[in-house]
Write a protein that holds these residues in place. Structure first.
Motif, PDB file in Angstrom:
ATOM      1  N   ALA A 186       0.812  -1.210   0.000  1.00 37.16           N
ATOM      2  CA  ALA A 186       0.000   0.000   0.000  1.00 37.16           C
ATOM      3  C   ALA A 186       0.847   1.261   0.000  1.00 37.16           C
ATOM      4  O   ALA A 186       0.381   2.327  -0.407  1.00 37.16           O
ATOM      5  CB  ALA A 186      -0.929  -0.003   1.209  1.00 37.16           C
ATOM      6  N   LEU A 187       2.078   1.150   0.464  1.00 38.06           N
ATOM      7  CA  LEU A 187       2.967   2.316   0.549  1.00 38.06           C
ATOM      8  C   LEU A 187       3.938   2.407  -0.603  1.00 38.06           C
ATOM      9  O   LEU A 187       4.809   3.278  -0.624  1.00 38.06           O
ATOM     10  CB  LEU A 187       3.739   2.270   1.874  1.00 38.06           C
ATOM     11  N   THR A 188       3.800   1.516  -1.587  1.00 40.99           N
ATOM     12  CA  THR A 188       4.712   1.490  -2.734  1.00 40.99           C
ATOM     13  C   THR A 188       3.911   1.612  -4.025  1.00 40.99           C
ATOM     14  O   THR A 188       3.030   0.782  -4.289  1.00 40.99           O
ATOM     15  CB  THR A 188       5.519   0.187  -2.772  1.00 40.99           C
ATOM     16  N   PRO A 189       4.157   2.624  -4.841  1.00 37.21           N
ATOM     17  CA  PRO A 189       3.383   2.779  -6.084  1.00 37.21           C
ATOM     18  C   PRO A 189       3.712   1.682  -7.090  1.00 37.21           C
ATOM     19  O   PRO A 189       4.836   1.196  -7.158  1.00 37.21           O
ATOM     20  CB  PRO A 189       3.816   4.151  -6.594  1.00 37.21           C
ATOM     21  N   ARG A 190       2.706   1.293  -7.870  1.00 37.08           N
ATOM     22  CA  ARG A 190       2.893   0.292  -8.924  1.00 37.08           C
ATOM     23  C   ARG A 190       3.290   1.038 -10.200  1.00 37.08           C
ATOM     24  O   ARG A 190       2.462   1.355 -11.046  1.00 37.08           O
ATOM     25  CB  ARG A 190       1.612  -0.504  -9.111  1.00 37.08           C
ATOM     26  N   LEU A 191       4.582   1.261 -10.338  1.00 32.45           N
ATOM     27  CA  LEU A 191       5.084   2.063 -11.456  1.00 32.45           C
ATOM     28  C   LEU A 191       4.921   1.355 -12.792  1.00 32.45           C
ATOM     29  O   LEU A 191       4.937   1.999 -13.851  1.00 32.45           O
ATOM     30  CB  LEU A 191       6.556   2.405 -11.220  1.00 32.45           C
ATOM     31  N   ALA A 192       4.780   0.039 -12.755  1.00 29.28           N
ATOM     32  CA  ALA A 192       4.617  -0.705 -14.008  1.00 29.28           C
ATOM     33  C   ALA A 192       3.181  -0.678 -14.509  1.00 29.28           C
ATOM     34  O   ALA A 192       2.909  -1.106 -15.644  1.00 29.28           O
ATOM     35  CB  ALA A 192       5.069  -2.151 -13.813  1.00 29.28           C
ATOM     36  N   ALA A 193       2.243  -0.209 -13.684  1.00 31.17           N
ATOM     37  CA  ALA A 193       0.839  -0.168 -14.095  1.00 31.17           C
ATOM     38  C   ALA A 193       0.648   0.840 -15.222  1.00 31.17           C
ATOM     39  O   ALA A 193       1.448   1.757 -15.419  1.00 31.17           O
ATOM     40  CB  ALA A 193      -0.042   0.179 -12.896  1.00 31.17           C
ATOM     41  N   LYS A 194      -0.441   0.677 -15.949  1.00 26.11           N
ATOM     42  CA  LYS A 194      -0.735   1.539 -17.086  1.00 26.11           C
ATOM     43  C   LYS A 194      -2.063   2.253 -16.887  1.00 26.11           C
ATOM     44  O   LYS A 194      -2.955   1.779 -16.178  1.00 26.11           O
ATOM     45  CB  LYS A 194      -0.790   0.724 -18.384  1.00 26.11           C
ATOM     46  N   GLY A 195      -2.202   3.380 -17.545  1.00 22.41           N
ATOM     47  CA  GLY A 195      -3.465   4.086 -17.566  1.00 22.41           C
ATOM     48  C   GLY A 195      -3.965   4.499 -16.196  1.00 22.41           C
ATOM     49  O   GLY A 195      -3.203   4.949 -15.331  1.00 22.41           O
ATOM     50  N   ARG A 196      -5.279   4.286 -15.996  1.00 25.60           N
ATOM     51  CA  ARG A 196      -5.898   4.724 -14.757  1.00 25.60           C
ATOM     52  C   ARG A 196      -5.334   3.990 -13.548  1.00 25.60           C
ATOM     53  O   ARG A 196      -5.249   4.552 -12.448  1.00 25.60           O
ATOM     54  CB  ARG A 196      -7.405   4.515 -14.829  1.00 25.60           C
ATOM     55  N   ALA A 197      -4.942   2.727 -13.716  1.00 27.53           N
ATOM     56  CA  ALA A 197      -4.382   1.953 -12.612  1.00 27.53           C
ATOM     57  C   ALA A 197      -3.102   2.595 -12.085  1.00 27.53           C
ATOM     58  O   ALA A 197      -2.855   2.610 -10.879  1.00 27.53           O
ATOM     59  CB  ALA A 197      -4.101   0.515 -13.054  1.00 27.53           C
ATOM     60  N   PHE A 198      -2.284   3.149 -12.993  1.00 23.17           N
ATOM     61  CA  PHE A 198      -1.048   3.822 -12.559  1.00 23.17           C
ATOM     62  C   PHE A 198      -1.368   5.054 -11.739  1.00 23.17           C
ATOM     63  O   PHE A 198      -0.812   5.274 -10.649  1.00 23.17           O
ATOM     64  CB  PHE A 198      -0.211   4.203 -13.777  1.00 23.17           C
ATOM     65  N   TRP A 199      -2.290   5.882 -12.235  1.00 26.60           N
ATOM     66  CA  TRP A 199      -2.610   7.117 -11.535  1.00 26.60           C
ATOM     67  C   TRP A 199      -3.285   6.832 -10.203  1.00 26.60           C
ATOM     68  O   TRP A 199      -3.058   7.539  -9.220  1.00 26.60           O
ATOM     69  CB  TRP A 199      -3.507   7.997 -12.414  1.00 26.60           C
TER      70      TRP A 199
END
Length: 474
Positions: A186-199
């Motif tokens: 929860a404290l680490t962003p998913r930088l590999a995600a795309k589109g709305r999931a990334f934001w």
């Protein structure tokens, strides 16, 4: 968090529907709060950054104007006469002593044309510059930051935004809190995600990390607001009497003028003293101040300030009215000193020269101490490290605003600008408890309660009765 888009998370089979309803209810209020708060957050962040750096490089009133140091200074009364002459007369009401040997003094003069500032060389008594009080870039940013340059109406609008932002943070943390994943995830962003999931991932993670700091800034800012601060918290946290706080005398007479009256377009008086009546001149009370036989005048008052421990930059206010007092102060929110724990305010009888009150940080109540430190942190007056930290924080707020709007943009119905708020869940469990929570919140933050009531009435009275408008907006 400032989100206009979120998605419910999966939960266990038994509690999944209930949890989803709670989630959607929180999401809906998060959406509506963000809708109002985002423009204000952008404004507050940008003006906050501007104010900190303007104050750092130039000061609020050209207080860093450089002069050439010489062996001796002219008497402050001579400097005051030069300031008056620059405007063709008026009344000197305030003196700001030089910060150090290389900076100028400043005088506030009330004239027929308004309140003016004169910047004076303390060595030659030459007037270096003059300008209307509050005409600088700092004051313009300050007015936008606090009241949108709209006076009381603007103050209430900003207070609503700050109050709703508390709801924004609470609902955001509730939605982002890990349920089916680890805290680390929860404290680490998913930088590999795309589109709305990334934001969405970026918004959640940044929001959780800054939530505590954001609440601190909101509460410290709300303490200046007209309703929550001025009518509630500040009124409850002020000294019952000045005598109870002063280390000088308990027999000093009290006038009917509040300390806040000395503010002139800027908050220069310590928060804990603004609503406290000032002492009155005209008695024999108080401790020894100016030596017997010396006149109680500008020069002797300045000498007394140095004698009782005011070093470097300090503020001196002229007596207001026949029972008014000389007031010398050194407080961090006026940038006199970087340490808020060094706050000090001293009053002197205008007739006898006796010390009537000496109020220090140690005399403040718990809330007064918290505000002295909180304001210094909020404004970044403690030093360059805090200015940099506050700047980075403001940039993260702008990121939260941007990511929230982007998520809404990607979620909205295609080829339309409808608001499309999350639908209110049906058969909400424990709705009576939610009402109680809402009422408690309305008492704690009345402007937030007012805003929530307006939204509820608008939905029930307007949108639900005008189908075309409801389809266009929702």
């Amino acid at each position: 968090m400032v989100a206009l888009d979120q998605n419910p998370v999966a939960t266990g089979a038994d509690d999944g529907q209930t949890a989803a309803k709670y989630y959607r209810a929180a999401w809906r209020w998060h959406f509506y709060a963000g809708l109002y708060v985002i423009p204000f957050f952008i404004m507050l962040a940008l003006t906050g950054i501007a104010m900190m750096w303007i104050a750092f490089f130039d000061g609020r009133d050209c207080e860093y104007t450089a002069v050439i140091a010489q062996e001796t200074t002219t008497a402050v009364s001579v400097q005051a006469q030069s300031a008056l002459a620059a405007f063709g007369g008026g009344d000197v009401m305030h003196y700001t002593a030089p910060r150090d040997a290389q900076t100028a003094a400043m005088f506030r003069v009330d004239t027929d044309a308004g309140t003016m500032i004169a910047v004076v060389d303390p060595y030659t008594a030459q007037v270096i510059d003059t300008f209307p009080r509050g005409a600088g870039y700092y004051d313009m940013m300050d007015n936008i930051h606090g009241e949108l340059m709209l006076g009381v109406v603007g103050d209430r609008m900003v207070e609503i935004a700050a109050s709703l932002a508390v709801i924004l943070v609470v609902t955001g943390v509730y939605m982002c809190w890990p349920r089916d994943r680890s805290l680390r995830a929860a404290l680490t962003p998913r930088l590999a995600a795309k589109g709305r999931a990334f934001w969405k991932s970026l918004h959640e993670v940044v929001g959780i990390w800054v939530s505590v700091v954001l609440v601190f800034f909101l509460i410290s800012g709300l303490s200046w607001a007209g309703i929550w601060g001025g009518k509630m918290v500040q009124a409850w946290s002020s000294f019952p009497t000045l005598q109870s706080a002063s280390s000088v005398s308990s027999e000093v007479p009290v006038g009917d003028v509040l300390h806040g009256a000395m503010n002139s377009g800027a908050k220069d008086i310590p928060w804990a003293l603004e609503l406290v009546p000032m002492p009155a001149s005209g008695s024999l009370a108080g401790a020894d101040g100016i030596a017997e036989g010396l006149p109680v005048a500008f020069d002797t008052i300045d000498a007394l300030a140095r004698q009782v421990g005011f070093a470097g930059r300090y503020q001196l206010n002229w007596p207001m009215g026949e029972t008014g007092v000389w007031t010398m102060s050194q407080v961090s929110m006026s940038r006199d000193d970087i340490s808020p724990t060094g706050d000090r305010t001293v009053h002197v009888d205008r007739y006898t020269g006796n010390l009537l009150a000496d109020v220090r940080y140690e005399d403040y109540g718990l809330m007064g101490k918290a505000m002295a430190v909180g304001i210094a942190l909020h404004m970044g007056t403690i030093g360059i490290a805090f200015i940099i930290f506050n700047t980075l924080f403001c940039l993260t707020v702008l990121l939260l605003c941007a990511s929230g709007v982007i998520m809404w943009w990607k979620r909205r119905p295609a080829r339309t600008l409808r608001l499309a708020p999350p639908a209110m869940p049906q058969d909400m469990p424990l709705w009576k408890g939610a009402v109680v929570i809402g009422l408690a919140l309305s008492f704690a933050l009345p402007m937030a309660g007012f805003a929530l009531l307006v939204v509820l009435v608008a939905e029930w009275l307007v949108l639900s009765r005008i189908p075309a408008l409801k389809r266009a907006l929702l």
